[in-house]
Write a protein that holds these residues in place. Structure first.
Motif, short mmCIF file in Angstrom:
data_model
loop_
_atom_site.label_atom_id
_atom_site.label_comp_id
_atom_site.label_asym_id
_atom_site.label_seq_id
_atom_site.Cartn_x
_atom_site.Cartn_y
_atom_site.Cartn_z
N VAL A 32 -6.60 6.56 9.73
CA VAL A 32 -5.85 6.14 8.87
C VAL A 32 -4.70 6.34 9.22
CG1 VAL A 32 -4.48 7.32 6.40
CG2 VAL A 32 -6.55 7.23 6.66
N SER A 33 -3.78 7.05 10.34
CA SER A 33 -2.43 6.44 10.56
C SER A 33 -2.72 5.98 12.06
CB SER A 33 -1.64 7.97 11.52
OG SER A 33 -3.04 8.60 12.66
N GLU A 34 -4.36 6.06 12.38
CA GLU A 34 -4.47 4.82 13.48
C GLU A 34 -4.25 3.16 12.37
OE1 GLU A 34 -6.02 8.05 15.07
OE2 GLU A 34 -5.91 7.12 13.02
N ALA A 35 -5.00 2.89 11.51
CA ALA A 35 -4.50 1.87 10.70
C ALA A 35 -2.91 1.54 10.68
CB ALA A 35 -5.17 1.50 10.05
N ILE A 36 -2.60 2.27 9.67
CA ILE A 36 -0.73 2.42 10.15
C ILE A 36 0.22 1.99 11.18
CG2 ILE A 36 0.69 3.57 9.29
CD1 ILE A 36 -0.52 5.42 7.23
N GLU B 187 -12.21 1.22 2.44
CA GLU B 187 -10.84 -0.31 1.61
C GLU B 187 -9.60 -0.62 1.72
OE1 GLU B 187 -15.20 -0.16 -0.59
OE2 GLU B 187 -14.30 0.49 0.62
N VAL B 188 -9.89 2.27 2.27
CA VAL B 188 -8.61 2.63 2.80
C VAL B 188 -7.64 1.29 4.06
CG1 VAL B 188 -7.21 4.05 3.70
CG2 VAL B 188 -8.44 4.15 1.44
N ILE B 189 -8.54 1.45 4.63
CA ILE B 189 -8.22 0.71 6.05
C ILE B 189 -7.94 -0.73 5.95
CG2 ILE B 189 -9.49 0.44 8.40
CD1 ILE B 189 -8.86 3.50 7.78
N ASN B 190 -8.80 -0.99 5.94
CA ASN B 190 -8.79 -2.23 4.86
C ASN B 190 -7.32 -3.25 4.41
OD1 ASN B 190 -9.69 -5.22 3.20
ND2 ASN B 190 -9.91 -5.83 5.29
N ALA B 191 -7.40 -1.96 3.31
CA ALA B 191 -6.01 -2.49 2.27
C ALA B 191 -4.74 -2.19 3.54
CB ALA B 191 -5.71 -1.30 1.58
N LEU B 192 -4.98 -1.34 4.22
CA LEU B 192 -3.59 -0.41 5.57
C LEU B 192 -3.34 -2.33 6.27
CD1 LEU B 192 -4.10 3.19 6.42
CD2 LEU B 192 -2.69 2.22 4.81
N GLU B 193 -4.50 -2.61 6.91
CA GLU B 193 -4.72 -3.70 8.16
C GLU B 193 -3.85 -4.84 7.45
OE1 GLU B 193 -8.37 -1.96 10.58
OE2 GLU B 193 -9.03 -3.68 8.88
N THR B 194 -4.02 -5.39 5.98
CA THR B 194 -3.76 -6.16 5.50
C THR B 194 -2.67 -6.48 4.50
OG1 THR B 194 -5.17 -5.92 2.82
CG2 THR B 194 -5.86 -7.06 5.72
N ALA B 195 -1.73 -5.32 4.83
CA ALA B 195 -0.30 -4.72 3.77
C ALA B 195 0.52 -5.80 4.19
CB ALA B 195 -0.62 -3.83 3.60
N ASP B 196 1.42 -5.79 3.51
CA ASP B 196 2.76 -6.68 3.68
C ASP B 196 3.85 -5.37 4.00
OD1 ASP B 196 2.25 -9.56 3.72
OD2 ASP B 196 2.28 -9.53 1.63
N VAL C 241 0.83 -1.40 -0.13
CA VAL C 241 -0.03 0.17 -0.22
C VAL C 241 0.90 1.17 -0.22
CG1 VAL C 241 -1.94 1.56 1.26
CG2 VAL C 241 -1.40 -1.65 1.28
N ALA C 242 0.64 2.09 -0.98
CA ALA C 242 2.12 3.05 -1.07
C ALA C 242 0.64 4.70 -0.67
CB ALA C 242 2.57 3.14 -2.32
N VAL D 180 -3.67 4.93 -2.00
CA VAL D 180 -3.91 5.54 -1.52
C VAL D 180 -3.76 7.09 -1.31
CG1 VAL D 180 -4.89 6.68 0.88
CG2 VAL D 180 -4.44 3.77 0.03
N VAL D 181 -4.99 7.74 -2.84
CA VAL D 181 -4.28 9.62 -2.97
C VAL D 181 -4.92 10.11 -2.21
CG1 VAL D 181 -3.90 10.58 -4.80
CG2 VAL D 181 -3.96 8.13 -5.31
#
Length: 318
Positions: A208-212, A177-186, A11-12, A36-37
């Motif tokens: 967002v920062s919390e999910a990161i 979907e952004v939160i989900n992507a951050l939670e499941t990223a490598d 995720v970038a 994520v833009v």
């Protein structure tokens, strides 16, 4: 499938030129990319469409879609084409394409998804929020500026630094979907890009920062090669990281990727005229493992990150 059988989930987050440069390199190495833009942009053609049509700014999204697209060269040229006269002067066809897609879709996210489908995009592009937000900066001299494009202008004119950054309204929601992507990223990559107007606006969206911070992904910050007049004048590498953590509320970085290549003298002089200086990774190792690489690529007389070296570097960290 990426090199060596790696199909890692990356995720970038960002906006502007930096994010699309990174995506161009990554798409050849993994198909599991989520960009994520930021949607805080209010300048240029994007700003005009935002005002006229009440849509979210399409410019950064368009650049990311094109960076991840598998399109014919003529299609790429067409979507990047800017009108040179008449009422559409300065407007890009890609922005209009996305605006039209928004008109026949349920919402902006669906429009982005449909445009991505049409252009056979590798991975996916997500606006960080569907809310209409404005960026707000407070400066050292007490000035308060609202509007992403006006922030660097004020800083340059008054020679003053940003001390606080926020969004209006401040109670918006991120795209789920952004939160989900951050939670499941490598791996989560922040940057390269404008610190205050491309990277931090994503992190100011609640959640967002919390999910990161909660994610088990490797967290990578890619430093800019040069300081940015009106945003990071006189900043060291440490200043960049401190602000990312302070304003963006990022608690931990695993890696900080920095350029180690000397800038050619002629280019250095050209950039210094505008007040831009190289950012070398001095003293930044207290915040994470520093990865120094020769990242400079000169494109049309401008300093850019070499997308191939950058993508290889990021994959080597996972």
């Amino acid at each position: 499938m990426g090199e060596g059988g790696k199909d890692v989930n990356i995720v970038a987050l960002g906006g502007g030129t930096g994010l699309s440069t990174l995506l161009r390199g990554l798409k050849k190495r993994t198909s599991r990319i989520t960009a994520v833009v930021t949607v805080a942009d209010d300048g240029g053609g994007s700003g005009m469409l935002r005002q006229d049509l009440g849509i979210l700014p399409p410019g950064d999204i368009r650049n990311c879609i094109l960076a991840l697209a598998n399109t014919e060269p003529i299609m790429y040229k067409l979507l990047n084409y800017r009108f040179t006269e008449g009422m559409l002067k300065g407007q890009s066809f890609g922005n209009l394409f996305l605006a039209a897609m928004n008109g026949i879709s349920g919402n902006f996210e669906e429009a982005v998804r449909r445009m991505s489908d049409v252009l056979a995009v590798v991975g996916r592009v997500l606006p960080v929020t569907l809310s209409n937000i404005q960026l707000k900066a407070v400066f050292e001299d007490g000035g308060v500026i609202i509007g992403e494009s006006r922030i660097p202008e004020y800083s340059k004119a008054k020679k003053t630094r940003i001390v606080e950054l926020g969004i209006q309204p401040d109670d918006v929601e991120p795209l789920p979907e952004v939160i989900n992507a951050l939670e499941t990223a490598d791996c989560i990559v922040l940057g390269p890009g404008s610190l205050y107007t491309s990277i931090l606006p994503n992190l100011l969206i609640p959640g967002v920062s919390e999910a990161i911070n909660k994610s088990t992904a490797k967290k990578v910050y890619v430093l800019n090669i040069m300081t940015q007049p009106g945003e990071t004048d006189g900043y060291t590498a440490s200043d960049h990281v401190k602000e990312l953590m302070r304003i963006g509320k990022i608690t931990k970085l695993d890696y900080i990727v920095a350029n180690s290549m000397p800038i050619p003298l002629e280019l250095l002089k050209f950039y210094q005229k505008d007040g831009a200086y190289p950012v070398y990774p001095d003293g930044v190792d207290v915040y994470g493992t520093v990865v120094s690489k020769e990242l400079v690529k000169v494109v049309k007389g401008l300093i850019r990150h070499d997308e191939e070296v950058l993508a290889d570097t990021i994959l080597s960290l996972i």
